[in-house]
Design an enzyme around this catalytic site. Structure first.
Site, PDB file in Angstrom:
ATOM      1  N   LEU A 357       0.820  -1.215   0.000  1.00  0.00           N
ATOM      2  CA  LEU A 357       0.000   0.000   0.000  1.00  0.00           C
ATOM      3  C   LEU A 357       0.856   1.269   0.000  1.00  0.00           C
ATOM      4  O   LEU A 357       0.334   2.373  -0.144  1.00  0.00           O
ATOM      5  CB  LEU A 357      -0.942   0.022   1.216  1.00  0.00           C
ATOM      6  CG  LEU A 357      -2.339  -0.569   0.970  1.00  0.00           C
ATOM      7  CD1 LEU A 357      -2.296  -2.082   0.877  1.00  0.00           C
ATOM      8  CD2 LEU A 357      -3.317  -0.129   2.043  1.00  0.00           C
ATOM      9  N   GLU A 382       1.397 -16.676  24.693  1.00  0.00           N
ATOM     10  CA  GLU A 382       1.158 -18.131  24.584  1.00  0.00           C
ATOM     11  C   GLU A 382       2.429 -18.858  24.154  1.00  0.00           C
ATOM     12  O   GLU A 382       2.378 -19.832  23.410  1.00  0.00           O
ATOM     13  CB  GLU A 382       0.025 -18.406  23.592  1.00  0.00           C
ATOM     14  CG  GLU A 382      -1.326 -17.921  24.067  1.00  0.00           C
ATOM     15  CD  GLU A 382      -2.024 -18.912  24.981  1.00  0.00           C
ATOM     16  OE1 GLU A 382      -1.929 -20.129  24.740  1.00  0.00           O
ATOM     17  OE2 GLU A 382      -2.643 -18.470  25.963  1.00  0.00           O
TER      18      GLU A 382
END
Ligand code: FAD
Length: 402
Positions: A357, A382
């Site tokens: 972009l 995690e």
């Protein structure tokens, strides 16, 4: 037992389409606003509760679906919508998984519904393991749980807890025998309104800013014996085995943790796919030098690599989820493989999306900068990427890699 099939059943596809519609119509349009507000998106969670997406019933049904693909498929759609809101909707599910991994059927029956609340009175759950000096090194947990008659009294400080301090039910990991490290730990439910539990600092973050992350302070938190997950007999038997030099407990706990990793990996796949799709659509429209930028091989090859890596991450995620659901051992740490690859894929793909972009990608006029900020947590929480490599390295070499 059927073999692994990377094609979801009709039922799973039906749920996927239903979740996708909610993610497209409700979650995604709200993503930028709640990222800026850095607040828990209660109205969106409530809408999810109203249609049954934020409910114990939904999570349990997807968890127990026979192929194992239902939960990762649903999570991918939710996080395709927005990761900050997504974590606000699914954070309770991770706390529920921690409770289910260690609790008795009675404890699950009592506390799981209280984690979710009802569609008119939505509640959250929080899982509190990490501490200021115990992140990757969970053996260093200092929060103590001391028996006092039939009760337990907990003291300590937990940090980086998703939904910490605003949850109705907290699941807290504490040490009952510090000399035994991780093997001397147990998990406790802290019921709603228990005196002594309070929220400490709320963290301001790089990404997933709609998801609440805070310290949880435990000061003489007294809970009845029924709040020890798994019960006292099981704990005492486990500690006795460990003291006699047995391997009790730790391996089983690690295996349980492995089974939740594919769900976390699926979140990262959702972000990666969102970033890929946005960049692809932009490259089809944006013109420079008299042609669409996607017509340059440099851009098309990048999009090809992005699409391929998203599929690789999803396939590893689905394989691990299928293995976990079908009782297959993770001989090569396949759960960790899925989390490692999906997390790093989300970071890489979202960064390439910004590149495609150009200047527009760097601004908040487009969501790809947010996708990139949101993706980064997936190489950290995690189990960091380094810890995943450690686990995989040990599994594939059979050596005590450090
Ligand atoms: C937004 C957010 C939400 C979270 N939600 C929760 C939650 O709900 N509940 C909860 O309990 N925790 C939660 N956490 C905590 C998270 O799990 C920890 O941040 C993570 O486990 C890493 O621990 P740490 O931050 O202390 O890093 P450290 O363990 O200090 O690691 C720092 C760096 O050193 C590396 N490192 C450490 N040890 C080794 C090693 N042996 N070999 C190689 N490298 C190593 C790590 O990979 C990392 O790069 C959350 C964190 C964040 C940021």
């Amino acid at each position: 037992m059927a073999g692994f099939c990377p094609e979801p059943s009709d039922d799973v596809v039906q749920v996927r389409d239903w979740v996708h519609a909610f993610a497209r119509d409700v979650i995604r349009p709200a993503g930028a606003e709640w990222d800026e507000r850095e607040e828990t998106p209660w109205p969106v969670i409530q809408e999810a509760a109203k249609i049954g997406l934020y409910s114990l019933d939904f999570f349990a049904t997807q968890w127990f679906e026979e192929s194992g693909l239902a939960l990762p498929v649903a999570f991918e759609e939710i996080f395709w919508g927005d990761a900050g809101i997504g974590l606000s909707i699914t954070g309770t599910g991770l706390a529920a998984a921690a409770l289910s991994a260690n609790g008795t059927p009675e404890q699950m029956g009592e506390w799981l519904p209280q984690m979710f609340g009802t569609e008119n009175d939505v509640k959250l759950g929080a899982f509190c393991a990490s501490e200021p000096d115990a992140g990757s090194d969970v053996g260093a947990i200092r929060t103590r749980a001391v028996p006092d008659g039939d009760d337990w009294v907990l003291n300590g400080v937990k940090t980086w807890a998703t939904n910490g301090g605003i949850a109705n039910v907290h699941v807290v990991v504490a040490s009952v025998d510090p000399s035994l490290g991780t093997r001397g730990q147990a998990s406790f439910v802290i019921p709603p309104g228990t005196p002594g539990l309070s929220m400490g600092q709320k963290f301001r973050k790089h990404g997933i800013r709609a998801s609440h992350t805070a310290e949880v302070v435990l000061e003489d938190v007294r809970v009845p014996g029924s709040c020890l997950l798994g019960g006292k007999e099981k704990l005492e038997a486990r500690l006795a085995r460990v003291r006699q030099g047995g391997r009790a407990g730790e391996q089983a706990a690690m295996r349980t943790f492995e089974t939740t990793r594919p769900s976390v990996a699926a979140m990262a796949v959702g972000i990666a796919r969102a970033a890929f799709e946005y960049a692809r659509d932009y490259a089809r429209e944006r013109e420079q030098f008299g042609r669409r930028i996607g017509e340059n091989q440099a851009i098309a090859f990048l999009l090809a690599e992005m699409a391929t890596r998203v599929d690789v991450a999803r396939l590893l995620t689905w394989r691990a989820a299928w293995m976990a659901r079908n009782g297959r051992q993770f001989e090569q740490a396949e759960g960790s493989m899925s989390k490692l690859v999906a997390g790093e894929t989300a970071v890489w793909v979202s960064e390439q999306a910004i590149q495609i972009l150009g200047g527009a990608g760097y601004t908040r006029e487009h969501p790809v900068e947010r996708f990139h900020r949101d993706a980064k947590i997936y190489t950290i929480f995690e189990g960091t990427s380094e810890i995943q490599r450690l686990i995989i390295g040990r599994a594939v070499t059979g050596l005590p890699v450090r």
